[in-house]
Structure formats: structure tokens, C-alpha cells
Design a protein around this motif. Structure first.
Motif, PDB file in Angstrom:
ATOM      1  N   ARG A  15      13.792  -0.309  13.484  1.00  0.00           N
ATOM      2  CA  ARG A  15      15.250  -0.408  13.374  1.00  0.00           C
ATOM      3  C   ARG A  15      15.777  -1.807  13.135  1.00  0.00           C
ATOM      4  NH1 ARG A  15      17.546   4.361  15.548  1.00  0.00           N
ATOM      5  NH2 ARG A  15      16.000   5.635  16.669  1.00  0.00           N
ATOM      6  N   ALA A  16      15.000  -2.824  13.458  1.00  0.00           N
ATOM      7  CA  ALA A  16      15.494  -4.195  13.375  1.00  0.00           C
ATOM      8  C   ALA A  16      14.466  -5.097  12.687  1.00  0.00           C
ATOM      9  CB  ALA A  16      15.848  -4.708  14.763  1.00  0.00           C
ATOM     10  N   THR A  17      14.310  -6.313  13.193  1.00  0.00           N
ATOM     11  CA  THR A  17      13.424  -7.300  12.576  1.00  0.00           C
ATOM     12  C   THR A  17      12.341  -7.713  13.558  1.00  0.00           C
ATOM     13  OG1 THR A  17      15.233  -8.150  11.203  1.00  0.00           O
ATOM     14  CG2 THR A  17      13.294  -9.544  11.457  1.00  0.00           C
TER      15      THR A  17
ATOM     16  N   ALA B 133       2.822   7.088  13.944  1.00  0.00           N
ATOM     17  CA  ALA B 133       3.072   6.328  12.726  1.00  0.00           C
ATOM     18  C   ALA B 133       4.418   6.692  12.128  1.00  0.00           C
ATOM     19  CB  ALA B 133       1.972   6.570  11.699  1.00  0.00           C
ATOM     20  N   TYR B 134       5.023   5.721  11.492  1.00  0.00           N
ATOM     21  CA  TYR B 134       6.247   5.903  10.731  1.00  0.00           C
ATOM     22  C   TYR B 134       5.962   5.581   9.277  1.00  0.00           C
ATOM     23  CZ  TYR B 134      10.636   4.552   8.542  1.00  0.00           C
ATOM     24  OH  TYR B 134      11.675   4.415   7.673  1.00  0.00           O
ATOM     25  N   TYR B 135       6.536   6.379   8.373  1.00  0.00           N
ATOM     26  CA  TYR B 135       6.405   6.133   6.946  1.00  0.00           C
ATOM     27  C   TYR B 135       7.757   6.252   6.274  1.00  0.00           C
ATOM     28  CZ  TYR B 135       1.418   6.779   7.739  1.00  0.00           C
ATOM     29  OH  TYR B 135       0.128   6.658   8.200  1.00  0.00           O
TER      30      TYR B 135
ATOM     31  N   VAL C 120       7.856  -0.017   5.181  1.00  0.00           N
ATOM     32  CA  VAL C 120       7.158   1.098   4.559  1.00  0.00           C
ATOM     33  C   VAL C 120       6.293   1.872   5.543  1.00  0.00           C
ATOM     34  CG1 VAL C 120       7.212   0.026   2.286  1.00  0.00           C
ATOM     35  CG2 VAL C 120       5.223  -0.337   3.753  1.00  0.00           C
ATOM     36  N   ALA C 121       5.814   1.229   6.594  1.00  0.00           N
ATOM     37  CA  ALA C 121       4.986   1.920   7.571  1.00  0.00           C
ATOM     38  C   ALA C 121       4.915   1.131   8.862  1.00  0.00           C
ATOM     39  CB  ALA C 121       3.573   2.151   7.029  1.00  0.00           C
ATOM     40  N   ALA C 122       4.712   1.839   9.964  1.00  0.00           N
ATOM     41  CA  ALA C 122       4.522   1.208  11.266  1.00  0.00           C
ATOM     42  C   ALA C 122       3.607   2.080  12.103  1.00  0.00           C
ATOM     43  CB  ALA C 122       5.856   0.988  11.974  1.00  0.00           C
TER      44      ALA C 122
ATOM     45  N   GLY D 129       3.632  -3.341  11.721  1.00  0.00           N
ATOM     46  CA  GLY D 129       4.338  -2.744  10.607  1.00  0.00           C
ATOM     47  C   GLY D 129       4.006  -3.404   9.289  1.00  0.00           C
ATOM     48  N   TRP D 130       4.235  -2.658   8.222  1.00  0.00           N
ATOM     49  CA  TRP D 130       4.130  -3.178   6.869  1.00  0.00           C
ATOM     50  C   TRP D 130       5.489  -3.063   6.204  1.00  0.00           C
ATOM     51  CZ3 TRP D 130       0.181  -5.816   4.762  1.00  0.00           C
ATOM     52  CH2 TRP D 130      -1.083  -5.693   5.351  1.00  0.00           C
ATOM     53  N   TYR D 131       5.948  -4.169   5.636  1.00  0.00           N
ATOM     54  CA  TYR D 131       7.178  -4.225   4.870  1.00  0.00           C
ATOM     55  C   TYR D 131       6.849  -4.600   3.435  1.00  0.00           C
ATOM     56  CZ  TYR D 131       9.998  -4.357   9.185  1.00  0.00           C
ATOM     57  OH  TYR D 131      10.607  -4.076  10.386  1.00  0.00           O
ATOM     58  N   ARG D 132       7.791  -4.359   2.556  1.00  0.00           N
ATOM     59  CA  ARG D 132       7.644  -4.847   1.194  1.00  0.00           C
ATOM     60  C   ARG D 132       8.987  -5.321   0.666  1.00  0.00           C
ATOM     61  NH1 ARG D 132       6.616   0.603  -2.517  1.00  0.00           N
ATOM     62  NH2 ARG D 132       8.740   1.456  -2.338  1.00  0.00           N
ATOM     63  N   GLN D 133       8.926  -6.237  -0.274  1.00  0.00           N
ATOM     64  CA  GLN D 133      10.118  -6.722  -0.938  1.00  0.00           C
ATOM     65  C   GLN D 133       9.828  -6.875  -2.419  1.00  0.00           C
ATOM     66  OE1 GLN D 133      11.914 -10.362   0.594  1.00  0.00           O
ATOM     67  NE2 GLN D 133      13.914  -9.629  -0.095  1.00  0.00           N
TER      68      GLN D 133
END
Length: 125
Positions: free
Chosen positions: A109-111, A60-62, A48-50, A35-39
Motif C-alpha cells: 500500500r505504501a513505500t 504472495a501478491y501479484y 508487481v509482486a510481493a 517486493g518487486w517493483y518496476r518503472q
């Protein structure tokens, strides 16, 4: 011993494109959802994506905030996941993190269990 190392961030003008890369080591890459996260400053971290583990076809999830402007992909032979970002906006400015977990549900859904150090993306007006 698991390491996720992001690269490809930098300064780009609004409307421009960037391709982020995340090189993974110390894990069986093809068995992990990536996954890609942003802060952004003053904001919470957001996914933002997985992309799912295993072979093609991948699922894929966006996130709605970037949907239609980004594409997540993976190359299992290179142990690398990518985030192609197009038509970037100033509000996309953030530190972008690569993450990995055995579970797609955990990523969405989580970390996730494993995280990279992040790469800065700055989009100017």
C-alpha cells in the motif's frame, strides 16, 4: 548497511522468460516482506509482486498487469528473493527494483523502507 542487489535483467524476446534475483544483506531477511517493483519510461513506479516474511506457506501478491505470468519466491537460507517472469511482453520493459519492509501492508500500500538499485529488463518485439 542494508543492501539489496538485483541481478538477472537483460534483453529478451517477446514470449521469453527471465528470472530476477535480489540478494539481501544487512537485515534479518526472514523477518522482511520482499517486493518487486518496476518503472517504465514515462510511467509511475508500480508494485508487481510481493511475498510475506516468515516460513512456508508464504502469501504472495501479484499486480493485474503481470498476474499469471510471474512467480515471486524466496529462499531464506540464501537471503534471496526471486521473480520468475514468463511470456514477457514489450510493455514489460522497465527497470525492476527489489524492495524490503517489515510490513506487508507497507509494501503493498505504501513505500518500502529499503530499495535496490534496479536491473533493466528489455523485451523486444
Amino acid at each position: 548497511q542494508v543492501q539489496l542487489v538485483e541481478s538477472g535483467g537483460g534483453l529478451v524476446q517477446g514470449g521469453g522468460s527471465l528470472r530476477l534475483s535480489c540478494a539481501a544483506s544487512g537485515l534479518t531477511f526472514d523477518t522482511y516482506t520482499m517486493g518487486w517493483y518496476r518503472q517504465a519510461p514515462g510511467k509511475e513506479r508500480e508494485l508487481v509482486a510481493a511475498v510475506t516474511s516468515g516460513g512456508r506457506p508464504y502469501s504472495a501478491y501479484y499486480a493485474d498487469s503481470m498476474k499469471g505470468r510471474i512467480t515471486i519466491s524466496r529462499d531464506n537460507a540464501k537471503n534471496t528473493v526471486y521473480l520468475q517472469m514468463n511470456r514477457l511482453k514489450p510493455e514489460d520493459t522497465a527497470v525492476y527494483y527489489c524492495a524490503a519492509d517489515k510490513s506487508f501492508s507497507v509494501v503493498v500500500r505504501a513505500t518500502p523502507l529499503y530499495w535496490g538499485q534496479g536491473t533493466q529488463v528489455t523485451v523486444s518485439s
